[in-house]
Design an enzyme around this catalytic site. Structure first.
Site, PDB file in Angstrom:
ATOM      1  N   LYS A  36      93.848 105.255 127.549  1.00 22.08           N
ATOM      2  CA  LYS A  36      94.068 105.075 128.979  1.00 22.08           C
ATOM      3  C   LYS A  36      95.504 105.399 129.378  1.00 22.08           C
ATOM      4  O   LYS A  36      95.750 105.980 130.433  1.00 22.08           O
ATOM      5  CB  LYS A  36      93.713 103.632 129.371  1.00 22.08           C
ATOM      6  CG  LYS A  36      93.514 103.471 130.857  1.00 22.08           C
ATOM      7  CD  LYS A  36      92.942 102.107 131.208  1.00 22.08           C
ATOM      8  CE  LYS A  36      92.757 101.982 132.706  1.00 22.08           C
ATOM      9  NZ  LYS A  36      92.308 100.634 133.097  1.00 22.08           N
ATOM     10  N   PHE A  43      89.925  94.764 123.702  1.00 25.63           N
ATOM     11  CA  PHE A  43      88.683  94.697 124.465  1.00 25.63           C
ATOM     12  C   PHE A  43      88.092  96.108 124.626  1.00 25.63           C
ATOM     13  O   PHE A  43      88.790  97.037 125.022  1.00 25.63           O
ATOM     14  CB  PHE A  43      88.938  94.086 125.841  1.00 25.63           C
ATOM     15  CG  PHE A  43      87.698  94.047 126.703  1.00 25.63           C
ATOM     16  CD1 PHE A  43      86.574  93.323 126.301  1.00 25.63           C
ATOM     17  CD2 PHE A  43      87.635  94.756 127.889  1.00 25.63           C
ATOM     18  CE1 PHE A  43      85.423  93.310 127.072  1.00 25.63           C
ATOM     19  CE2 PHE A  43      86.490  94.731 128.678  1.00 25.63           C
ATOM     20  CZ  PHE A  43      85.383  94.015 128.264  1.00 25.63           C
ATOM     21  N   GLN A  44      86.838  96.248 124.294  1.00 24.56           N
ATOM     22  CA  GLN A  44      86.117  97.525 124.364  1.00 24.56           C
ATOM     23  C   GLN A  44      86.764  98.616 123.532  1.00 24.56           C
ATOM     24  O   GLN A  44      86.681  99.795 123.865  1.00 24.56           O
ATOM     25  CB  GLN A  44      85.933  97.973 125.818  1.00 24.56           C
ATOM     26  CG  GLN A  44      85.013  97.009 126.569  1.00 24.56           C
ATOM     27  CD  GLN A  44      84.481  97.563 127.870  1.00 24.56           C
ATOM     28  OE1 GLN A  44      85.178  98.304 128.561  1.00 24.56           O
ATOM     29  NE2 GLN A  44      83.258  97.194 128.206  1.00 24.56           N
ATOM     30  N   MET A  58      51.834 109.712 117.507  1.00 23.98           N
ATOM     31  CA  MET A  58      52.238 110.396 116.283  1.00 23.98           C
ATOM     32  C   MET A  58      52.365 109.418 115.123  1.00 23.98           C
ATOM     33  O   MET A  58      52.020 109.737 113.990  1.00 23.98           O
ATOM     34  CB  MET A  58      53.558 111.148 116.507  1.00 23.98           C
ATOM     35  CG  MET A  58      53.907 112.108 115.402  1.00 23.98           C
ATOM     36  SD  MET A  58      52.601 113.318 115.081  1.00 23.98           S
ATOM     37  CE  MET A  58      53.139 114.681 116.111  1.00 23.98           C
ATOM     38  N   GLU A 117      74.525 105.641 129.153  1.00 22.53           N
ATOM     39  CA  GLU A 117      75.285 106.779 128.630  1.00 22.53           C
ATOM     40  C   GLU A 117      74.440 107.717 127.777  1.00 22.53           C
ATOM     41  O   GLU A 117      74.720 108.914 127.698  1.00 22.53           O
ATOM     42  CB  GLU A 117      76.505 106.301 127.839  1.00 22.53           C
ATOM     43  CG  GLU A 117      77.610 105.687 128.718  1.00 22.53           C
ATOM     44  CD  GLU A 117      77.429 104.192 128.970  1.00 22.53           C
ATOM     45  OE1 GLU A 117      76.346 103.644 128.633  1.00 22.53           O
ATOM     46  OE2 GLU A 117      78.369 103.567 129.495  1.00 22.53           O
TER      47      GLU A 117
HETATM   48  C1  LIG Z   1      64.350 107.077 119.034  1.00 25.90           C
HETATM   49  C2  LIG Z   1      63.148 107.245 118.173  1.00 25.90           C
HETATM   50  N1  LIG Z   1      62.582 106.188 117.584  1.00 25.90           N
HETATM   51  C3  LIG Z   1      61.467 106.325 116.812  1.00 25.90           C
HETATM   52  C4  LIG Z   1      60.916 107.561 116.614  1.00 25.90           C
HETATM   53  C5  LIG Z   1      59.679 107.726 115.721  1.00 25.90           C
HETATM   54  N2  LIG Z   1      58.549 108.235 116.512  1.00 25.90           N
HETATM   55  C6  LIG Z   1      58.201 109.541 116.528  1.00 25.90           C
HETATM   56  S1  LIG Z   1      56.921 109.854 117.542  1.00 25.90           S
HETATM   57  C7  LIG Z   1      56.790 108.234 117.969  1.00 25.90           C
HETATM   58  C8  LIG Z   1      55.725 107.779 118.928  1.00 25.90           C
HETATM   59  C9  LIG Z   1      55.844 108.403 120.263  1.00 25.90           C
HETATM   60  O1  LIG Z   1      54.869 107.829 121.102  1.00 25.90           O
HETATM   61  P1  LIG Z   1      54.583 108.433 122.531  1.00 25.90           P
HETATM   62  O2  LIG Z   1      55.846 108.662 123.247  1.00 25.90           O
HETATM   63  O3  LIG Z   1      53.587 107.593 123.218  1.00 25.90           O
HETATM   64  O4  LIG Z   1      54.007 109.864 122.196  1.00 25.90           O
HETATM   65  P2  LIG Z   1      52.573 110.278 121.576  1.00 25.90           P
HETATM   66  O5  LIG Z   1      52.810 110.552 120.124  1.00 25.90           O
HETATM   67  O6  LIG Z   1      51.626 109.164 121.792  1.00 25.90           O
HETATM   68  O7  LIG Z   1      52.207 111.509 122.335  1.00 25.90           O
HETATM   69  C10 LIG Z   1      57.734 107.470 117.304  1.00 25.90           C
HETATM   70  C11 LIG Z   1      57.872 106.011 117.409  1.00 25.90           C
HETATM   71  C12 LIG Z   1      61.561 108.658 117.240  1.00 25.90           C
HETATM   72  N3  LIG Z   1      61.127 109.896 117.082  1.00 25.90           N
HETATM   73  N4  LIG Z   1      62.643 108.475 118.026  1.00 25.90           N
END
Ligand SMILES: Cc1ncc(C[n+]2csc(CCOP(=O)(O)OP(=O)(O)O)c2C)c(N)n1
Ligand SMILES: [Mg+2]
Lengths: 594, 171
Positions: free
Chosen positions: A174, A124-125, A492, A62
């Site tokens: 529902k 349920f749900q 990042m 979803e």
């Molecule tokens: C759902 C979610 N969880 C955690 C983060 C924190 N976060 C930001 S960038 C990142 C790493 C992303 O890694 P990748 O997709 O390999 O991209 P890169 O920075 O290596 O280009 C994380 C864990 C986020 N933005 N969104």
């Protein structure tokens, strides 16, 4: 309305709630619904079975449905519609709903609910969907009678798409889907207390024009609001910039509203914005903020943000004004409408653009720092190069290109090195920063734009967050492309650990990565691997030319970092331009900021 | 590192809202989600058809935060109108409290004497206790409760504030 007709004895056939809902969707011009079935929405799914007008896209999770709806909405300007079941269906949708709230995306989410007599019994749900989504929607409803459904659905579309757009949830038990009521299309009858202000105050527009005409160092700081206001707003922005001669910068969300090919374009501003954009903001004598909201990624340290400028803020949402930065002249209005008024007054008063020679010369000086340049050693693909080549190859293909991104370094590199000349071609999760957004958003964009070349620029970590949608793309024969900048890191996160925690890479290595080519093939996609610089051009070309969906595993330099960067808590004038300026430690105040 | 706090001002906000399910949760939740303070909140419907409710909120915060609170309230779809009574001009605010006081002998007489001064009514009595009903601005009630504390205060129930602008016109 239906009730009225009924009372007046006009012959209106009774329809089930599920039928009424689908008729409302048709009346609203909905062509596609992204959804996933379950017990609490079966009556609606039965109406959708071979429905002549509404196409249902079966997702694999979803959350995917919500981001598809966002991608569809942002690339077409039409609201995205989601249909999910109660309980886990609704909770799975919450990330995308929140994402749409933060980025002002018009979206309608229909959730099934247990029958009214079971609500509150831990059935349920059962989940308290209106409770759970109250603060991540623009508005939400629990509909307890089929006679009220039509009014609610039409009102929900009005609320989602007008004013500052956003997600609206309609929770339908529902029994309400099964029970019947008369239906005739209600007159649009908006909630009596809902009244977004679209037209700007004339006196404020007049003052704004005098401020603009008097400014020696003006800058237009634009945002996602310009895109949301529709393509006319982007055209008006171009005209306003041309008339006034002011340089233009934009937030991440606003890219494309102003053409990157214009000499007045400064590039994106903010944390990973260009040196020239941030310096110009800092030294400007007038900032005209158009549909942006002085977000913390944009302002950097607040007490050092553009200290000597007068500020005008045009926003349709009054709560965005003076929230973080105090402005001299707030203008509450739709940004397109306000710009049209500004242009009219400017012309009517016969203003000419001020002499910008000195301002332009200073800006050119900042441009000369070439802040987006990067060093290449020839052995590895630099991620910036991969984006630059992707840009030139897709531009050369002559196709209409839509770029979506996941979240991380690759997202920022795409924002910096892919250049947009038109609105609605750049889809990214700005406010919430949701990893897992980009790929489903690309699917949604492809459905709304069947002839466009839709490419998701992804990271090796982010792509795994909604990887299951590979199946959706195959099922609906969608030729989306995924271009993974694979650095084997949550780059990042690693970059921040380098900046703040002396390179202790706690849990940021992407261990146990799948073989993306085999994974693609397992789903019936084409998989391509690009290993080194000499394969880059051909690999990108092959991706563009291969019909059907393609996933590219582009191996890039593992340890490169995204510059320029304003570290959190720093001022616009304290940008890090390259790795040599990184110290590896930070004080606690800076550490406490996101 | 220490977290800094700003100085706060008390404001009385008067809202008219659509009387629909979830409206109170929407408003109270907005305050908690954004870290704003609620000192008191009262709500009741005020039209014969029960379509509209008035909510009076007493909050406190620095001026910039108060401004944001008003803008955030105004943005909620079912909110018709938000008025900052504290900024809008002269207004009346009232709160009602029930104050239970126990004691005998001289304490009992003193409690009654004070109640008289504050125009509090006796609404329940036993040989050893009273319940007083008092209305007034919140600080008057604070004072009354404070004095009763020295005599034999048992417990207090307060309604929170309602307020209206002075003069013949609505807000
Ligand atoms: C759902 C979610 N969880 C955690 C983060 C924190 N976060 C930001 S960038 C990142 C790493 C992303 O890694 P990748 O997709 O390999 O991209 P890169 O920075 O290596 O280009 C994380 C864990 C986020 N933005 N969104
Ligand atoms: Mg990565």
């Amino acid at each position: 309305m239906a009730l009225l007709a009924f009372e007046e004895g006009i012959d209106v056939a009774e329809m089930s709630g599920a039928d009424i809902l689908c008729q409302c969707l048709v009346d609203q011009g909905v062509e596609v619904v992204f959804g996933y079935p379950g017990g609490a929405v079966l009556p609606i799914y039965d109406i959708l079975y071979n429905h002549p007008k509404i196409k249902h896209v079966l997702v694999r999770h979803e959350q995917g449905a919500t981001h598809m709806a966002e991608g569809y909405a942002r690339s077409t300007g039409k609201p995205g519609v989601v249909l999910v079941t109660s309980g886990p269906g609704a909770t799975n949708a919450i990330t995308g709903i929140t994402d749409a709230l933060m980025d002002s995306i018009p979206m309608i989410v229909i959730t099934g609910q247990v029958a009214t007599h079971l609500i509150g019994s831990d059935a349920f749900q059962e989940a308290d969907t209106v409770g759970l989504t109250r603060h991540c929607t623009k508005h939400n409803y629990l509909v307890k009678s089929p006679a009220k459904l039509a009014h609610v659905v039409h009102e929900a579309f009005h609320i989602a798409t007008s004013g500052r757009p956003g997600p609206v949830v309609i929770d339908i038990p529902k029994d309400v889907q099964v029970a019947t009521a008369p239906y005739s299309k209600p007159e649009m009858n908006a909630h009596p207390s809902y009244r977004p202000q679209v037209k700007a105050d004339a006196a404020a527009i007049s003052t704004a024009i005098e401020m603009l005409a008097a400014a020696e160092r003006p800058i237009l700081y634009t945002g996602g609001g310009v895109i949301n206001s529709g393509p006319e707003a982007s055209a008006l922005l171009r005209e306003l910039a041309e008339l006034t001669g002011a340089p233009v910068t934009s937030t991440l969300m606003g890219l494309g509203a102003f053409p990157a090919s214009s000499p007045q374009w400064l590039g994106m501003l903010g944390m990973h914005g260009t040196y020239e954009a941030n310096m110009a903001m800092n030294k400007a004598d007038l900032i005209v903020c158009l549909g942006a909201r002085f977000d913390d990624r944009v302002t950097g340290r607040l007490d050092a943000f553009s200290p000597n400028s007068r500020k005008i803020h045009v926003d349709i949402d009054r709560s965005s004004v003076n929230k973080t930065v105090e402005v001299e002249l707030p203008i509450i209005a739709d940004v397109g409408s306000a710009m049209a008024d500004m242009i009219a007054v400017w012309k009517q008063r016969g203003h000419e653009a001020n002499d910008m020679t000195e301002w332009t010369a200073r800006i050119d000086g900042w441009r000369a720092r070439k802040c987006l340049d990067y060093v290449e050693d020839g052995a590895e693909i630099m991620p910036q190069r991969a984006i630059a080549d992707l840009f030139s190859a897709t531009r050369a293909s002559g196709k209409d290109v839509i770029i979506t991104t996941e979240v991380g370094q690759h997202q920022m590199w795409a924002a910096q090195h892919y250049h947009f000349d038109e609105p609605n071609k750049w889809l990214t999760s700005g406010g919430l920063g949701t990893m897992g957004y980009g790929f489903p958003a690309a699917i949604g964009a492809q459905i709304g734009n069947p002839d466009s070349l839709v490419i998701c620029v992804a990271g090796d970590a982010s792509i795994q967050m909604n990887i299951q949608e590979l199946g959706t793309a195959i099922q609906y024969r969608l030729p989306v492309k995924i271009f993974i900048l694979n650095n084997e890191y949550m780059g990042m996160v690693r970059q921040w650990q380098e900046l703040t925690y002396e390179s202790r890479y706690s849990n940021s290595y992407s261990d146990a990565l799948p073989d993306f080519v085999k994974l693609a093939e397992a789903y019936g996609w084409t998989g391509i691997r690009i290993e080194g610089p000499q394969e880059l051009e051909a690999g990108i070309r092959q991706m563009i030319e291969t019909p059907g969906p393609v996933m590219v595993d582009c191996r890039v330099a593992k340890l490169s970092n995204c510059f320029p960067m304003i570290p959190s808590g720093a001022a616009h004038t304290d940008m890090l331009l390259d790795p040599s300026q990184v110290s590896g430690t930070m004080n606690d105040e800076a550490k406490a900021l996101v | 590192m220490h977290i800094q706090e700003e100085t706060n001002q008390r404001h009385v906000l008067s809202l008219t809202v659509a009387n629909e399910a979830g409206i109170l949760a929407r408003i109270a939740g907005m305050f908690t989600a954004r870290g704003y303070n609620i000192d008191s909140l009262t709500v009741a419907d005020i039209t014969p058809d029960h379509a509209i409710s008035r909510i009076t909120i007493v909050t406190n915060g620095p001026p910039k935060v108060i401004d944001q609170i008003i803008a955030q309230l105004d943005r909620l779809v079912p909110v018709h109108k938000v008025t900052d009574l504290s900024e809008n001009g002269p207004y009346v605010e009232r709160e009602l409290a029930l104050v239970k006081v126990a004691g005998t002998g001289e304490d009992r007489i003193e409690a009654l004497r004070l109640a008289d001064v504050f125009r509090a009514k006796v609404v329940d009595t036993t040989i050893e206790s009273f319940i007083f009903e008092i209305t007034g601005p919140s600080d008057k009630i604070d004072t009354f409760v404070g004095l009763m504390g020295q005599i034999g205060l048992v417990e207090v129930g307060r309604t929170g504030v309602v307020g209206l602008v002075r003069g013949k016109d609505p807000v």
